[in-house]
Design a protein around this motif. Structure first.
Motif, short mmCIF file in Angstrom:
data_model
loop_
_atom_site.label_atom_id
_atom_site.label_comp_id
_atom_site.label_asym_id
_atom_site.label_seq_id
_atom_site.Cartn_x
_atom_site.Cartn_y
_atom_site.Cartn_z
N SER A 108 1.26 -1.11 0.04
CA SER A 108 -0.07 -0.02 -0.01
C SER A 108 1.05 0.66 0.05
O SER A 108 2.03 1.23 -0.52
CB SER A 108 -0.77 -0.04 1.66
N VAL A 119 -0.21 4.24 5.63
CA VAL A 119 -1.72 4.38 5.91
C VAL A 119 -1.80 3.14 6.99
O VAL A 119 -0.47 2.68 7.52
CB VAL A 119 -2.25 3.59 4.38
N THR A 131 -2.50 5.87 9.48
CA THR A 131 -2.81 6.87 8.45
C THR A 131 -2.89 8.05 8.38
O THR A 131 -3.07 9.08 9.67
CB THR A 131 -4.53 6.21 8.04
N GLU A 140 -8.16 4.83 2.23
CA GLU A 140 -7.84 3.77 3.58
C GLU A 140 -9.17 3.21 3.66
O GLU A 140 -9.40 2.81 5.01
CB GLU A 140 -7.05 4.47 3.79
N ALA A 172 -3.83 -1.56 5.50
CA ALA A 172 -4.95 -0.47 4.44
C ALA A 172 -4.26 0.15 3.61
O ALA A 172 -3.35 0.33 3.15
CB ALA A 172 -4.97 0.60 5.72
N SER A 173 -5.55 0.06 2.76
CA SER A 173 -5.67 0.51 0.93
C SER A 173 -6.75 0.47 0.72
O SER A 173 -7.67 1.01 1.38
CB SER A 173 -4.68 -0.45 0.51
#
Length: 294
Positions: A108, A119, A131, A140, A172-173
């Motif tokens: 990510s 993130v 993030t 995210e 997260a992405s």
């Protein structure tokens, strides 16, 4: 009398509209048909693991270069893990080789100057990054997560924030592409609507994990918008899928294949070859495990 004459015309118009709606509705099916008819190169790279490659003009009226690593999680003796660096930028291929991986894709978003994730990142049960405030929420709004039993999945961001996730590992992405079997609606921002190289991960109903790269920024590979990517992942059978970092970061590495393992055409050197790999701060690794440990 005039009403009687108008009625057949109205019925005819209604049928025409109905046919038009019907013709537009099965978009995913049409893409699915094109995918099945397309000339894919296929290779088995291990138990429950197959690599497919497509290069042609059959999708989205554009030239596309697509790699799919299909892993049957019911059969493949593998584990999924996250590799990261807080201070250095490392190529996905190097992350993979240093960790004895069978395959890998880039992860990510990260700080391209200082390194480190921008993130939420959690590994070994410990939060390594949160993030940054300037990150748009839609980029995210989901994560690739691995629970304590080693099972990977795409999860949606908890309403109370990432700190509330109980996954052992999570990166997260976004945006979230497919969720509960349906393509997600994309926020109308250039990040989503413009065509770029893309990396994605998704999971099918029959417990296959798909790692996907779409090459771009070349006359040989146009790239995709995130709406097109969502349609692609859905058409490949994904019940859930997430967009990862793309652009020059997009890289797929498979041990013993391609050029030094790189099988897609990374764009960071602005050439359509296997040499344009960008150094990143995190990636997703596929590593072999013995059957005894499963």
């Amino acid at each position: 009398m005039k009403r009687l004459l108008l009625l057949p015309l109205f019925v005819c118009l209604l049928q025409t509209v109905s046919l038009e709606i019907h013709a537009q509705a099965p978009e995913a099916t049409a893409i699915q048909d094109k995918l099945h008819r397309s000339n894919w190169k296929k290779e088995k790279i291990g138990r429950g693991m197959h690599w497919r490659y497509y290069h042609g003009n059959g999708l989205y009226n554009s030239r596309q270069s697509i790699n799919v690593l299909d892993i049957n999680l019911n059969k493949a003796a593998i584990e999924v893990s996250l590799a990261h660096s807080d201070s250095a930028l490392i190529k996905t291929s190097m992350f993979a080789r240093n960790n004895g991986a069978l395959a890998a894709v880039n992860g990510s978003y990260f700080d391209t100057k200082k390194g480190g994730s921008v993130v939420f990142l959690k590994t070994d049960g410990e939060v390594k990054a949160n993030t940054i405030q300037t990150m748009p929420e839609y980029r995210e709004n989901a994560a690739i997560a691995i629970n304590a039993d080693g099972k990977p999945a795409v999860i949606r961001k908890p309403a109370a924030g990432w700190q509330k996730t109980d996954a052992q590992e999570a990166l997260a992405s976004g945006p979230l592409l497919v969720y509960e079997g349906k393509p997600e609606t994309m926020v109308p921002q250039a990040f989503n609507t413009n065509r770029h190289p893309r990396t994605a991960i998704g999971f099918t109903k029959d417990n296959h994990m798909l790692l996907v790269t779409v090459d771009g920024r070349s006359s040989e590979a146009y790239g995709m918008s995130n709406e097109e990517l969502a349609q692609l992942m859905h058409s490949l059978g994904c019940q859930s899928a997430i967009n990862l970092d793309g652009g020059g970061s997009t890289t797929m590495w498979i041990q013993g294949k391609g050029t030094n393992g790189v099988v897609n055409y990374p764009s960071d050197n602005k050439a359509y070859d296997h040499e344009g790999e960008r150094a990143v701060a995190n990636c997703i690794l596929i590593r072999k495990v013995s059957r005894r440990s499963l």
